[in-house]
Design an enzyme around this catalytic site. Structure first.
Site, PDB file in Angstrom:
ATOM      1  N   ASP A  50      32.814  20.615  -2.631  1.00 49.32           N
ATOM      2  CA  ASP A  50      31.838  21.657  -2.297  1.00 49.32           C
ATOM      3  C   ASP A  50      31.920  21.980  -0.797  1.00 49.32           C
ATOM      4  O   ASP A  50      31.784  21.082   0.034  1.00 49.32           O
ATOM      5  CB  ASP A  50      30.436  21.150  -2.643  1.00 49.32           C
ATOM      6  CG  ASP A  50      29.358  22.211  -2.528  1.00 49.32           C
ATOM      7  OD1 ASP A  50      29.550  23.199  -1.796  1.00 49.32           O
ATOM      8  OD2 ASP A  50      28.306  22.043  -3.165  1.00 49.32           O
TER       9      ASP A  50
ATOM     10  N   GLY B 116      34.299  21.698  -7.464  1.00 50.46           N
ATOM     11  CA  GLY B 116      33.654  22.310  -6.318  1.00 50.46           C
ATOM     12  C   GLY B 116      32.147  22.410  -6.452  1.00 50.46           C
ATOM     13  O   GLY B 116      31.491  21.525  -7.012  1.00 50.46           O
ATOM     14  N   HIS B 117      31.604  23.511  -5.947  1.00 48.93           N
ATOM     15  CA  HIS B 117      30.159  23.716  -5.864  1.00 48.93           C
ATOM     16  C   HIS B 117      29.516  23.775  -7.244  1.00 48.93           C
ATOM     17  O   HIS B 117      28.498  23.141  -7.501  1.00 48.93           O
ATOM     18  CB  HIS B 117      29.914  25.013  -5.090  1.00 48.93           C
ATOM     19  CG  HIS B 117      28.489  25.308  -4.772  1.00 48.93           C
ATOM     20  ND1 HIS B 117      27.689  24.448  -4.048  1.00 48.93           N
ATOM     21  CD2 HIS B 117      27.715  26.393  -5.047  1.00 48.93           C
ATOM     22  CE1 HIS B 117      26.490  24.987  -3.887  1.00 48.93           C
ATOM     23  NE2 HIS B 117      26.471  26.156  -4.496  1.00 48.93           N
ATOM     24  N   PHE B 118      30.103  24.545  -8.142  1.00 49.09           N
ATOM     25  CA  PHE B 118      29.536  24.750  -9.484  1.00 49.09           C
ATOM     26  C   PHE B 118      30.132  23.730 -10.457  1.00 49.09           C
ATOM     27  O   PHE B 118      30.926  24.071 -11.336  1.00 49.09           O
ATOM     28  CB  PHE B 118      29.789  26.181  -9.954  1.00 49.09           C
ATOM     29  CG  PHE B 118      28.905  27.194  -9.290  1.00 49.09           C
ATOM     30  CD1 PHE B 118      27.624  27.446  -9.764  1.00 49.09           C
ATOM     31  CD2 PHE B 118      29.343  27.896  -8.190  1.00 49.09           C
ATOM     32  CE1 PHE B 118      26.794  28.373  -9.148  1.00 49.09           C
ATOM     33  CE2 PHE B 118      28.518  28.834  -7.568  1.00 49.09           C
ATOM     34  CZ  PHE B 118      27.252  29.070  -8.040  1.00 49.09           C
TER      35      PHE B 118
END
Length: 279
Positions: free
Chosen positions: A233, A259-261
């Site tokens: 992230d 990553g972020h999601f």
């Protein structure tokens, strides 16, 4: 097949949309999304948990299919979620938070600690060491809140940036379905949405100012805590996940190669950790 109901409720004159699944009377689990998404981000997680929990996932005020709030700040989002949980009968519940959903919940917990039975945080930060370089343009706006610096943040609302948020740090980006980020772009195109989001970016600095209060809540109440974190992230870094153990030594920390999601690629794995964590 999971029976998911799509409902709405009026909270102080504003329409709040939410998804509901599971059996009333089962342990309650609230799901709070982040920027720039909606309760749609939980579409793969809900079926993995609905056999065991009574799940409610609202669209935060101003996001997804919910109305814009009369006042716009994270404090107002927290107040709206406190009223929302009152209305739907969620008096004590575990909660899964992501991104903007984290400071929303932590603010609610400061006022109503008796409601929270457990916290699962997916890239939902409460420590300064967790803030990555992705925040640099927003920090610049905090330091010099000029029109030029505000306008520079509009790039965060574009289709290219939204797609990047979903795929950055994912080893195989083709695993990320386009449905999530394309739906987010649809909602970001709503009239008034750009200024709504830019105002929240400006207000986020007040969340950082409240990090010490959030951390004091963790130390005092020691809620059962699980961090499920996308390791790559660019906004909320792994040290932010590890920092939870400083105030809650029993906190569990799990990293995923994404990553972020994180739910876009690891919903099944995260659900298994939640089932084990909540028992």
């Amino acid at each position: 097949m999971t029976d998911i109901r799509y409902r709405s409720v009026d909270i102080n004159g504003s329409h709040i949309f939410y998804r509901e699944a599971g059996t009333p009377g089962a342990p309650k689990l609230l799901l709070l999304h982040g920027f720039p998404t909606s309760s749609h981000m939980f579409r793969d997680l809900i079926p993995e948990l609905a056999d065991r929990y009574h799940i409610v996932a609202p669209d935060l005020p101003g996001f997804g299919r919910s109305d814009f709030p009369a006042r716009n700040s994270f404090e107002c989002l927290a107040e709206a979620m406190a009223d929302f949980t009152d209305r739907i009968g969620f008096d004590r519940f575990a909660v899964y938070v992501f991104d903007f959903g984290a400071p929303t919940l932590f603010r609610l917990a400061l006022k109503h600690p008796e409601r929270i039975t457990a916290i699962i945080s997916q890239n939902g930060n409460a420590y300064e060491e967790g803030l990555g370089e992705g925040w640099n343009p927003v920090r610049t706006y905090w330091q010099e809140p000029t029109t030029a610096h505000r306008d520079a943040l509009r790039v965060l609302l574009t289709e290219d940036t939204t797609h990047w948020q979903y795929t950055h740090g994912v080893p195989e980006p083709e695993q990320v379905a386009p449905d999530g980020y394309m739906l987010d772009m649809h909602y970001l195109a709503r009239e008034g949405m750009a200024d709504f989001q830019l105002d929240l970016f400006a207000d986020y600095r007040h969340n950082i100012e409240r990090y010490p209060a959030f951390q004091e809540y963790f130390r005092e109440y020691q809620p059962a805590f699980l961090a499920v974190w996308g390791r790559h992230d660019p906004f909320f870094l792994p040290p932010g996940a590890e920092a939870f153990q400083r105030d809650m030594p029993a906190a569990r920390i799990e990293f995923f190669d994404t990553g972020h999601f994180a739910l876009e690629t690891h919903a099944v794995e995260i659900a298994k950790h939640i089932r084990d964590f909540l028992g």
